[in-house]
Write a protein that holds these residues in place. Sequence first.
Motif, PDB file in Angstrom:
ATOM      1  N   GLU A  55       0.803  -1.220   0.000  1.00  0.00           N
ATOM      2  CA  GLU A  55       0.000   0.000   0.000  1.00  0.00           C
ATOM      3  C   GLU A  55       0.839   1.276   0.000  1.00  0.00           C
ATOM      4  O   GLU A  55       0.319   2.364  -0.213  1.00  0.00           O
ATOM      5  CB  GLU A  55      -0.952   0.008   1.194  1.00  0.00           C
ATOM      6  N   GLU A  56       2.137   1.162   0.235  1.00  0.00           N
ATOM      7  CA  GLU A  56       3.024   2.314   0.112  1.00  0.00           C
ATOM      8  C   GLU A  56       3.498   2.512  -1.330  1.00  0.00           C
ATOM      9  O   GLU A  56       4.213   3.472  -1.618  1.00  0.00           O
ATOM     10  CB  GLU A  56       4.235   2.147   1.034  1.00  0.00           C
ATOM     11  N   GLY A  57       3.098   1.585  -2.198  1.00  0.00           N
ATOM     12  CA  GLY A  57       3.515   1.666  -3.595  1.00  0.00           C
ATOM     13  C   GLY A  57       4.869   1.050  -3.851  1.00  0.00           C
ATOM     14  O   GLY A  57       5.497   1.329  -4.873  1.00  0.00           O
ATOM     15  N   ARG A  58       5.317   0.182  -2.965  1.00  0.00           N
ATOM     16  CA  ARG A  58       6.634  -0.423  -3.098  1.00  0.00           C
ATOM     17  C   ARG A  58       6.537  -1.695  -3.960  1.00  0.00           C
ATOM     18  O   ARG A  58       5.634  -2.512  -3.786  1.00  0.00           O
ATOM     19  CB  ARG A  58       7.215  -0.777  -1.726  1.00  0.00           C
ATOM     20  N   TYR A  59       7.490  -1.824  -4.892  1.00  0.00           N
ATOM     21  CA  TYR A  59       7.537  -3.006  -5.747  1.00  0.00           C
ATOM     22  C   TYR A  59       8.069  -4.193  -4.945  1.00  0.00           C
ATOM     23  O   TYR A  59       9.230  -4.188  -4.502  1.00  0.00           O
ATOM     24  CB  TYR A  59       8.445  -2.766  -6.954  1.00  0.00           C
ATOM     25  N   THR A  81       9.612   2.549  -4.303  1.00  0.00           N
ATOM     26  CA  THR A  81       8.205   2.914  -4.398  1.00  0.00           C
ATOM     27  C   THR A  81       7.915   3.574  -5.747  1.00  0.00           C
ATOM     28  O   THR A  81       8.828   3.972  -6.475  1.00  0.00           O
ATOM     29  CB  THR A  81       7.810   3.888  -3.278  1.00  0.00           C
ATOM     30  N   LEU A  82       6.618   3.696  -6.043  1.00  0.00           N
ATOM     31  CA  LEU A  82       6.198   4.355  -7.276  1.00  0.00           C
ATOM     32  C   LEU A  82       6.744   5.778  -7.350  1.00  0.00           C
ATOM     33  O   LEU A  82       7.220   6.228  -8.399  1.00  0.00           O
ATOM     34  CB  LEU A  82       4.665   4.388  -7.354  1.00  0.00           C
ATOM     35  N   GLN A  83       6.688   6.492  -6.199  1.00  0.00           N
ATOM     36  CA  GLN A  83       7.142   7.879  -6.180  1.00  0.00           C
ATOM     37  C   GLN A  83       8.643   7.986  -6.412  1.00  0.00           C
ATOM     38  O   GLN A  83       9.131   8.982  -6.957  1.00  0.00           O
ATOM     39  CB  GLN A  83       6.777   8.545  -4.839  1.00  0.00           C
ATOM     40  N   GLY A  92       1.704   9.946  -9.274  1.00  0.00           N
ATOM     41  CA  GLY A  92       0.538  10.448  -8.545  1.00  0.00           C
ATOM     42  C   GLY A  92      -0.730   9.675  -8.858  1.00  0.00           C
ATOM     43  O   GLY A  92      -1.366   9.102  -7.947  1.00  0.00           O
ATOM     44  N   PRO A  93      -1.149   9.616 -10.129  1.00  0.00           N
ATOM     45  CA  PRO A  93      -2.370   8.879 -10.468  1.00  0.00           C
ATOM     46  C   PRO A  93      -2.281   7.381 -10.164  1.00  0.00           C
ATOM     47  O   PRO A  93      -3.266   6.779  -9.733  1.00  0.00           O
ATOM     48  CB  PRO A  93      -2.531   9.125 -11.973  1.00  0.00           C
ATOM     49  N   THR A  94      -1.108   6.771 -10.379  1.00  0.00           N
ATOM     50  CA  THR A  94      -1.004   5.333 -10.130  1.00  0.00           C
ATOM     51  C   THR A  94      -1.069   5.037  -8.627  1.00  0.00           C
ATOM     52  O   THR A  94      -1.708   4.052  -8.210  1.00  0.00           O
ATOM     53  CB  THR A  94       0.305   4.777 -10.713  1.00  0.00           C
ATOM     54  N   GLY A 137      -1.723  -5.601  11.105  1.00  0.00           N
ATOM     55  CA  GLY A 137      -0.618  -4.661  11.225  1.00  0.00           C
ATOM     56  C   GLY A 137       0.324  -4.690  10.039  1.00  0.00           C
ATOM     57  O   GLY A 137       1.208  -3.830   9.930  1.00  0.00           O
ATOM     58  N   GLU A 138       0.184  -5.661   9.154  1.00  0.00           N
ATOM     59  CA  GLU A 138       1.034  -5.718   7.965  1.00  0.00           C
ATOM     60  C   GLU A 138       0.484  -4.798   6.878  1.00  0.00           C
ATOM     61  O   GLU A 138      -0.715  -4.517   6.827  1.00  0.00           O
ATOM     62  CB  GLU A 138       1.111  -7.163   7.435  1.00  0.00           C
ATOM     63  N   LEU A 139       1.393  -4.355   6.029  1.00  0.00           N
ATOM     64  CA  LEU A 139       0.968  -3.521   4.908  1.00  0.00           C
ATOM     65  C   LEU A 139       0.140  -4.348   3.929  1.00  0.00           C
ATOM     66  O   LEU A 139       0.505  -5.476   3.571  1.00  0.00           O
ATOM     67  CB  LEU A 139       2.190  -2.951   4.176  1.00  0.00           C
ATOM     68  N   ARG A 140      -0.984  -3.791   3.518  1.00  0.00           N
ATOM     69  CA  ARG A 140      -1.832  -4.495   2.555  1.00  0.00           C
ATOM     70  C   ARG A 140      -1.176  -4.485   1.177  1.00  0.00           C
ATOM     71  O   ARG A 140      -0.385  -3.600   0.856  1.00  0.00           O
ATOM     72  CB  ARG A 140      -3.207  -3.848   2.515  1.00  0.00           C
TER      73      ARG A 140
END
Length: 331
Positions: A55-59, A81-83, A92-94, A137-140
């Motif tokens: 959910e942080e956008g990390r590959y 991450t995506l950013q 941003g959009p992704t 508690g884990e990232l989704r």
Amino acid sequence: MSDTVTRSLFDENAHLRQRVAELEARLNAMSIDATATSDQAILQAIPDIVFLLDEEGRYLDILTQHDELLFKSVSGLLGHTLQEVLPPDVSGPTKATLLKAIETNSPQIVDYKLTLPDGEHWFEGRCAPLPGDLHSGELRKAVWVAHDITAHYEMAARLREQNALLEQKAQHAVQEVDRHHSNFISLIEQSQFFATYRIESDLSLPCLGKIVFASPSIKENLHISNPEDLQTWFDHVHTDDRERIHRKSREAAESETSFLDEFRLVTPDGLRWVKVISVPVRAGEKLFYNGLIMDVTHQHRVEDDLQHALTRRDQLETLVSRSPFITVICK
């Protein structure tokens, strides 16, 4: 004796268990190889790129056989991450699409553009959340499938250009129709008579075709003795205009374009000016010309009279300028 038999059976049983274990290991290896081969075949057959993101956008993982469609190498993406990887106008959009998919627990779609070494590519990104415990508690996590839709975008762009061009041509055609309609009405109002005809084009004939239909008024008003014979029409054309009209008629028929001209006809009543408009119409392998003849003799006479008056005025003005003793008084 019995101890010897028992020991022998025990050894044989151990050997059999070892053999079974070896066979099971080989079968498991074969199964793993088959699964890997199957997965490899599936990846090669699927043109899409599959990303596993948190959910942080990390590959977290990347499945693809098309590294040329990646914005960076696999090693340059994993753990980032995506950013951190993508341009701001894409990240941003992704990222927003990723979060919406996870928060709503429903698939989301977004189109985005990336500049790759071979040029710009458009992708359709489909994001679907993975099931998980929201309170762990884990990232989704979510799966992101990127499908290259560059060809679709280029085709859509070409269609938009073609539609714009067609619309422009249509508007121009409407304007031309309005203009020609106004000119046509003006010509009819100024003409002493008008008549219609239909010609079947035949370039093998000296007269380039044959009459299919001719209004009776062609004979009545223009005094063409045999209006059913196209050669008779050419015979009535003034000798100074005949070669030009024959040449333009042939050029129009060869290119299947309209014919438009004004010329003189020699009739028992004297010279008659006519305006001819002819439009090609194809019916199967045959080419026809539907035409309109308008007598514009009066219009030409008015123009000739006007030109004569203007010439006369110029002569008078020249005479006055050269003769200071002549006084012109206009009352």
